[in-house]
Structures are given as structure tokens and as C-alpha cells.
Design a protein around this motif. Structure first.
Motif, PDB file in Angstrom:
ATOM      1  N   GLN A  42       6.605   0.922  -0.398  1.00  0.00           N
ATOM      2  CA  GLN A  42       6.709  -0.448   0.064  1.00  0.00           C
ATOM      3  C   GLN A  42       5.464  -1.211  -0.360  1.00  0.00           C
ATOM      4  OE1 GLN A  42       7.234  -0.096   4.306  1.00  0.00           O
ATOM      5  NE2 GLN A  42       9.354  -0.762   4.050  1.00  0.00           N
ATOM      6  N   GLY A  43       5.657  -2.423  -0.763  1.00  0.00           N
ATOM      7  CA  GLY A  43       4.527  -3.255  -1.151  1.00  0.00           C
ATOM      8  C   GLY A  43       4.355  -3.256  -2.653  1.00  0.00           C
ATOM      9  N   ASN A  44       3.238  -3.785  -3.051  1.00  0.00           N
ATOM     10  CA  ASN A  44       2.931  -3.915  -4.471  1.00  0.00           C
ATOM     11  C   ASN A  44       1.455  -3.586  -4.633  1.00  0.00           C
ATOM     12  OD1 ASN A  44       3.043  -4.598  -7.136  1.00  0.00           O
ATOM     13  ND2 ASN A  44       3.630  -6.736  -6.812  1.00  0.00           N
ATOM     14  N   LEU A  45       1.065  -3.104  -5.783  1.00  0.00           N
ATOM     15  CA  LEU A  45      -0.332  -2.750  -5.991  1.00  0.00           C
ATOM     16  C   LEU A  45      -1.240  -3.968  -6.051  1.00  0.00           C
ATOM     17  CD1 LEU A  45      -0.078   0.110  -8.621  1.00  0.00           C
ATOM     18  CD2 LEU A  45      -0.709   0.293  -6.227  1.00  0.00           C
ATOM     19  N   ASP A  46      -0.769  -5.035  -6.646  1.00  0.00           N
ATOM     20  CA  ASP A  46      -1.619  -6.208  -6.844  1.00  0.00           C
ATOM     21  C   ASP A  46      -0.955  -7.466  -6.282  1.00  0.00           C
ATOM     22  OD1 ASP A  46      -3.658  -4.887  -8.385  1.00  0.00           O
ATOM     23  OD2 ASP A  46      -2.188  -4.760  -9.993  1.00  0.00           O
TER      24      ASP A  46
END
Length: 141
Positions: free
Chosen positions: A107-111
Motif C-alpha cells: 500500500q502506498g507509493n515510494l515517492d
């Protein structure tokens, strides 16, 4: 004894140099100019006037809109992971489980990047500056 001799010779030199000093006669205007140039109170007043003019110039800059920008860049090193065991979503009749193996969903994004730009004109400053400028009377700009 030697100390007194040094003191007497220094005093004699000071008196001799004072005697050789030339008197200088100056006119009234030159005396006024000299006094104004060397008067510390007048110099301080000139500096105060310059400081007030700089304050006015800075305040006048608030008469115009201000533009600002705020940008952020975030890099996340630890993303949330969800484990989905085999068969969590059921089974196709007579077929395999959905999902057939353990699956991990991140879940989410790295940047993340965000940027915000704002153009603002404070009304209260505008009114204050307008009042301050025209109390003196309009001036040619």
C-alpha cells in the motif's frame, strides 16, 4: 630624574608644534559647511532619514501581490504490506482458489511530490499603505 626629563621634552615639543600652527581664516558659509560636515548629530539625523526612507520603500513593496511556492518531496522506505492468503476471495466452482498462492499487496507509493503556489494580496496592508502614502499628499512616481 630621567622620567622628568622625558616629560619636559615631550611638553616642549607639544608647545613648539602648537606655536608653529597656522591660523586659518574662513568665511561664515565655509564655517557652517565645516560644522555640518563634522557634526555627529547631523550625521546621525541623515542616517535616520535614510533608514525611514528604506522602511517606506519596504512597506511600499507590500502594495503589490506576493507570490510564494512551497514544494515537498517525500521518499518512504517502509511501505505497508497486506498478506492475502490463498482462497481469501473464494474458489472458482471446480477450479483453483483465488488467489492460488499467498499474495502480498503493498500500500502506498515510494515517492510523493507536492507543490503549492500562492498569489496573495493582503487587503489590510493595502489600506494601511494607501493611507500612509496619501497623508503626505500624492507624489510623482
Amino acid at each position: 630624574m630621567k622620567g622628568k626629563m622625558h616629560l619636559i621634552s615631550i611638553a616642549a615639543l607639544a608647545i613648539a608644534s602648537a606655536c608653529h600652527a597656522q591660523e586659518r581664516k574662513i568665511g561664515l558659509q565655509e564655517a557652517i559647511d565645516l560644522a555640518v560636515r563634522q557634526n555627529h548629530a547631523v550625521k546621525m539625523a541623515h542616517y535616520d532619514v535614510a533608514a525611514q526612507q528604506e522602511k517606506k520603500r519596504n512597506a511600499y513593496s507590500d502594495y503589490f501581490p506576493n507570490i510564494t511556492n512551497e514544494s515537498n518531496a517525500i521518499h518512504i522506505t517502509n511501505l505497508e504490506r497486506i498478506e492475502v492468503p490463498p482462497g481469501t476471495f473464494g474458489q472458482v466452482p471446480g477450479g483453483p482458489l483465488i488467489p492460488s498462492t499467498t499474495t502480498y499487496l503493498t500500500q502506498g507509493n515510494l515517492d510523493y511530490q507536492t507543490s503549492g503556489t500562492m498569489l496573495a494580496q493582503p487587503i489590510t496592508q493595502l489600506i494601511k499603505i494607501h493611507d500612509a502614502r496619501y497623508k503626505e499628499g500624492p507624489r510623482a512616481s
